[in-house]
Write an enzyme that holds these catalytic residues in place. Structure first.
Site, PDB file in Angstrom:
ATOM      1  N   GLY A  46      38.136 102.095 -36.732  1.00  0.00           N
ATOM      2  CA  GLY A  46      39.484 102.485 -37.167  1.00  0.00           C
ATOM      3  C   GLY A  46      40.012 101.370 -38.060  1.00  0.00           C
ATOM      4  O   GLY A  46      39.942 100.189 -37.675  1.00  0.00           O
ATOM      5  N   ALA A  47      40.527 101.740 -39.237  1.00  0.00           N
ATOM      6  CA  ALA A  47      40.846 100.732 -40.256  1.00  0.00           C
ATOM      7  C   ALA A  47      41.737  99.569 -39.767  1.00  0.00           C
ATOM      8  O   ALA A  47      41.354  98.396 -39.902  1.00  0.00           O
ATOM      9  CB  ALA A  47      41.445 101.427 -41.481  1.00  0.00           C
ATOM     10  N   ASP A 235      41.411 105.232 -44.425  1.00  0.00           N
ATOM     11  CA  ASP A 235      40.665 103.962 -44.449  1.00  0.00           C
ATOM     12  C   ASP A 235      40.959 103.161 -45.704  1.00  0.00           C
ATOM     13  O   ASP A 235      40.857 101.938 -45.716  1.00  0.00           O
ATOM     14  CB  ASP A 235      39.168 104.233 -44.321  1.00  0.00           C
ATOM     15  CG  ASP A 235      38.855 104.616 -42.893  1.00  0.00           C
ATOM     16  OD1 ASP A 235      39.001 105.797 -42.554  1.00  0.00           O
ATOM     17  OD2 ASP A 235      38.534 103.707 -42.100  1.00  0.00           O
ATOM     18  N   ASN A 245      39.002 108.819 -46.010  1.00  0.00           N
ATOM     19  CA  ASN A 245      39.129 108.900 -44.556  1.00  0.00           C
ATOM     20  C   ASN A 245      37.839 109.510 -44.015  1.00  0.00           C
ATOM     21  O   ASN A 245      36.929 109.859 -44.778  1.00  0.00           O
ATOM     22  CB  ASN A 245      40.369 109.731 -44.168  1.00  0.00           C
ATOM     23  CG  ASN A 245      40.688 109.629 -42.687  1.00  0.00           C
ATOM     24  OD1 ASN A 245      40.772 108.532 -42.138  1.00  0.00           O
ATOM     25  ND2 ASN A 245      40.847 110.743 -42.002  1.00  0.00           N
TER      26      ASN A 245
END
Ligand code: MRU
Length: 345
Positions: A46-47, A235, A245
């Site tokens: 997860g970014a 992202d 994403n």
């Protein structure tokens, strides 16, 4: 819910997301190599969570470098920074966080031990700021949702993808807190199943009504008018509003457009990469073919089959209805409106 990642007694502790939903296990990283490995193998993903992990990785590297000589210290720190940078290419938060750490290193002004302390302070600040930012994104997004909404989300843009609370799921949490009646559909998100394993786990544990679907069900649900809003995380967002994403996001955006359903992206400003103009400049990570050929360690495809496994795709800005950030809701035209946010930053 607990924090996805934190600093404790000169170590970095994080939830091992590979073990969810059935086991809530914690990993302890004692050095930056272990943090890099955790990012690469998606124990943390997860970014924004990757960004926080990289910052804490730099703090671990700083305390572990066994030299008070400034040149030696900075040389070693650079090696650590390169190792962390090479873990995953798409989420810009990783590079953003490392850059933030370097921005406070002033060799003329501080001693090595002061720099060590400052790096840790900055890493803690990045993590803390992420939590605040997510609450703000959540609050800002509330106005876009109504009582009775049926909301589709993809991948996991929740507490687990951030330090705490989440971006897309943060908005869903904030909407749910208003005591309105909403229903969430979560795509399982092949091949790593972040939707089935993580989003379903997060929302179910908070009793937010959640229905898990196979990725291929989304179009049918939209056709049947059983979904009226889509919200996802990001992202990396280009200056023109193109959004990278999780793979499958682009298909959802096309489906949403066809069915005239708003398609929202929730992300912190740190996810916007103002150094690139368009989405086609975003590097797209390709992951191991085993993610596709195997499910839970079990082979499901002919041995030796060719596989294409991009982890992300790019949704063109024309398919995005709004980007929900901590600075407010950004609507098209994104090129102009994102520029304004950048100026005020
Ligand atoms: O490969 P992952 O699990 O790191 O991908 C995560 C996503 O695509 C998320 O949607 C994105 O990072 C936003 S998280 C707030």
């Amino acid at each position: 819910m607990r924090r996805t990642i934190e600093w404790k007694e000169n170590k970095v502790i994080m939830i091992d997301q590979r073990k969810l939903p059935h086991n809530l296990e914690i990993i302890t990283c004692k050095n930056h190599h272990e943090v890099a490995d955790a990012i690469k193998k998606m124990a943390i993903r997860g970014a924004p969570a990757i960004g926080a992990a990289a910052a804490y990785g730099m703090a671990l590297a700083a305390i572990n470098i066994n030299s008070d000589n400034m040149s030696e210290f900075l040389q070693e720190l650079e090696k650590a920074s390169n190792e962390l940078s090479l873990t995953r290419p798409t989420a810009v938060n990783l590079f953003w966080a490392i850059k933030e750490i370097w921005s406070i290193i002033e060799r003329e002004k501080y001693s090595v031990s002061e720099i060590r302390a400052n790096i840790l302070l900055k890493a803690e600040q990045i993590a803390q700021q992420d939590i605040q930012t997510n609450y703000m994104i959540g609050n800002n997004g509330v106005e876009l949702f109504d009582d009775g909404d049926n909301i589709l989300t993809h991948c996991n843009a929740g507490s687990l993808a951030t330090v705490f609370y989440g971006t897309a799921l943060g908005v869903i949490r904030s909407v749910f807190k208003k005591k309105v009646n909403i229903k969430v559909f979560a795509d399982e998100t092949r091949p790593v199943l972040q939707g089935a394993r993580l989003t379903a786990w997060e929302l179910k544990s908070e009793k937010i009504p959640i229905t898990l679907i196979c990725d291929s069900v989304a179009g049918f649900l939209m056709f049947e008018k059983k979904i009226n809003k889509v919200i996802v995380g990001a992202d990396r967002i280009a200056s023109n509003g193109d959004v990278a994403n999780k793979i499958g996001t682009y298909s959802l955006s096309v489906l949403a457009k066809e069915h005239k359903i708003p398609f929202y992206v929730a992300a912190p400003i740190s996810t916007i990469d103002f150094s690139i103009k368009r989405g086609n400049e975003i590097p797209i990570e390709e992951r191991d073919k085993e993610e596709v050929t195997n499910i839970m360690g079990q082979s499901i495809a002919p041995i030796g089959i060719d596989v294409y496994n991009p982890a992300f795709d790019v949704t063109p800005n024309k398919n995005v209805s709004a980007i929900i950030t901590e600075k407010g809701i950004i609507k098209p035209p994104f090129l102009t409106n994102l520029k304004k946010v950048n100026k005020n930053n």
